[in-house]
Design an enzyme around this catalytic site. Structure first.
Site, PDB file in Angstrom:
ATOM      1  N   ASP A  15       0.852  -1.193   0.000  1.00  0.00           N
ATOM      2  CA  ASP A  15       0.000   0.000   0.000  1.00  0.00           C
ATOM      3  C   ASP A  15       0.889   1.245   0.000  1.00  0.00           C
ATOM      4  OD1 ASP A  15      -1.580  -2.179   0.556  1.00  0.00           O
ATOM      5  OD2 ASP A  15      -2.665  -1.225   2.204  1.00  0.00           O
ATOM      6  N   HIS A  17      -0.267   4.759  -0.009  1.00  0.00           N
ATOM      7  CA  HIS A  17      -0.790   5.796   0.893  1.00  0.00           C
ATOM      8  C   HIS A  17      -0.085   7.144   0.722  1.00  0.00           C
ATOM      9  CE1 HIS A  17      -3.754   3.618   3.207  1.00  0.00           C
ATOM     10  NE2 HIS A  17      -2.913   2.638   3.471  1.00  0.00           N
ATOM     11  N   ASP A  44      -4.837   1.132  -2.194  1.00  0.00           N
ATOM     12  CA  ASP A  44      -4.606   2.142  -1.161  1.00  0.00           C
ATOM     13  C   ASP A  44      -3.501   3.082  -1.631  1.00  0.00           C
ATOM     14  OD1 ASP A  44      -6.643   1.253   0.408  1.00  0.00           O
ATOM     15  OD2 ASP A  44      -5.416   0.728   2.141  1.00  0.00           O
ATOM     16  N   ASN A  70      -9.412  -0.221  -0.083  1.00  0.00           N
ATOM     17  CA  ASN A  70     -10.516   0.338   0.690  1.00  0.00           C
ATOM     18  C   ASN A  70     -10.384   1.844   0.879  1.00  0.00           C
ATOM     19  OD1 ASN A  70      -8.322  -0.490   2.557  1.00  0.00           O
ATOM     20  ND2 ASN A  70      -9.668   0.301   4.158  1.00  0.00           N
ATOM     21  N   HIS A  71      -9.152   2.372   0.957  1.00  0.00           N
ATOM     22  CA  HIS A  71      -8.995   3.820   1.069  1.00  0.00           C
ATOM     23  C   HIS A  71      -9.299   4.513  -0.251  1.00  0.00           C
ATOM     24  CE1 HIS A  71      -7.464   4.660   5.161  1.00  0.00           C
ATOM     25  NE2 HIS A  71      -7.188   3.372   5.121  1.00  0.00           N
ATOM     26  N   HIS A 178      -3.321  -4.258   2.433  1.00  0.00           N
ATOM     27  CA  HIS A 178      -4.365  -3.996   3.433  1.00  0.00           C
ATOM     28  C   HIS A 178      -3.885  -4.114   4.873  1.00  0.00           C
ATOM     29  CE1 HIS A 178      -8.389  -3.280   4.748  1.00  0.00           C
ATOM     30  NE2 HIS A 178      -8.640  -4.524   5.159  1.00  0.00           N
TER      31      HIS A 178
END
Length: 219
Positions: A15, A17, A44, A70-71, A178
């Site tokens: 991820d 981010h 993500d 999910n983000h 995740h």
């Protein structure tokens, strides 16, 4: 489904981010060649980190591939009015909340277009990539159109919470993110967890599936 990369190497990371500068530094150290190599991530791309908007620039790269995390979905939901500002801000969405409405819609459209899953081959191994979990431990279930399958792909942690080593059917290796794990990654059955928690002050990791080489930055 992506064709096999016959001219270069396949790299994967966890991820992102918004930590795109750290990822770029790792890629530079690995000698990534955009003309022939490609990079895949289980989603993500945004939230919590320093430069979530850079996701749009990276998604324009022909060598960059990502599933929807999910983000990423949280941003899409907020743009549709389905995510409360307080909840989204607590999950790192302040950057998105502060955007003008037209910019929110532009970013959300790109994130909504990300696939639930990616399938590809590298040196004869058939890989499946999804953000969280494969529904019903069967790769063929990844194409189930029902919301329950989408929830599993984006949100669930049943396997890692229960240290479940069951084999996911109809695929050789599954690559997920995740849930942050200790580098160099964690494996349960034929599922490999790629996220090493870079946005939480831990290392960012990069692996070349073509050669087995591994890179990690210092924090």
């Amino acid at each position: 489904r992506l064709p096999a990369n016959t001219s270069g190497r396949d790299f994967v990371t966890g991820d992102i981010h918004g930590c795109f500068d750290r990822l770029r530094a790792l890629m530079d150290g690995a000698g990534f060649h955009p003309e022939r190599d490609r990079l895949l991530t289980p989603g993500d791309l945004v939230d919590r980190g320093p430069d979530s908007l850079a996701a749009l620039e990276w998604l324009d790269k022909p060598w960059f591939f990502a599933t929807r995390g999910n983000h990423d979905q949280m941003a899409v939901n907020f743009a549709k009015g389905h995510n409360h500002p307080f909840h989204y801000e607590r999950n790192g969405g302040r950057w998105f909340i502060d955007l003008a409405d037209e910019d929110q819609q532009r970013v959300a459209a790109r994130l909504a277009a990300l696939p639930r899953a990616i399938e590809f081959r590298c040196h004869g191994t058939r890989y499946g990539m999804v953000h969280a979990e494969v529904p019903r431990d069967d790769w063929e279930a990844i194409e189930d159109p029902r919301p329950k399958a989408d929830h599993a792909a984006l949100w669930e942690r049943q396997r890692i919470d229960h240290a479940d080593h069951a084999h996911v059917a109809n695929i050789d290796v599954v690559l997920v993110g995740h849930t942050p794990v200790q580098a160099p990654f964690q494996r349960l059955g034929n599922v490999v967890y790629l996220d090493t928690g870079a946005v939480f002050g831990r290392p960012m990791s990069l692996v070349c599936l073509s050669t087995g080489q591994f890179w990690q930055d210092q924090v």
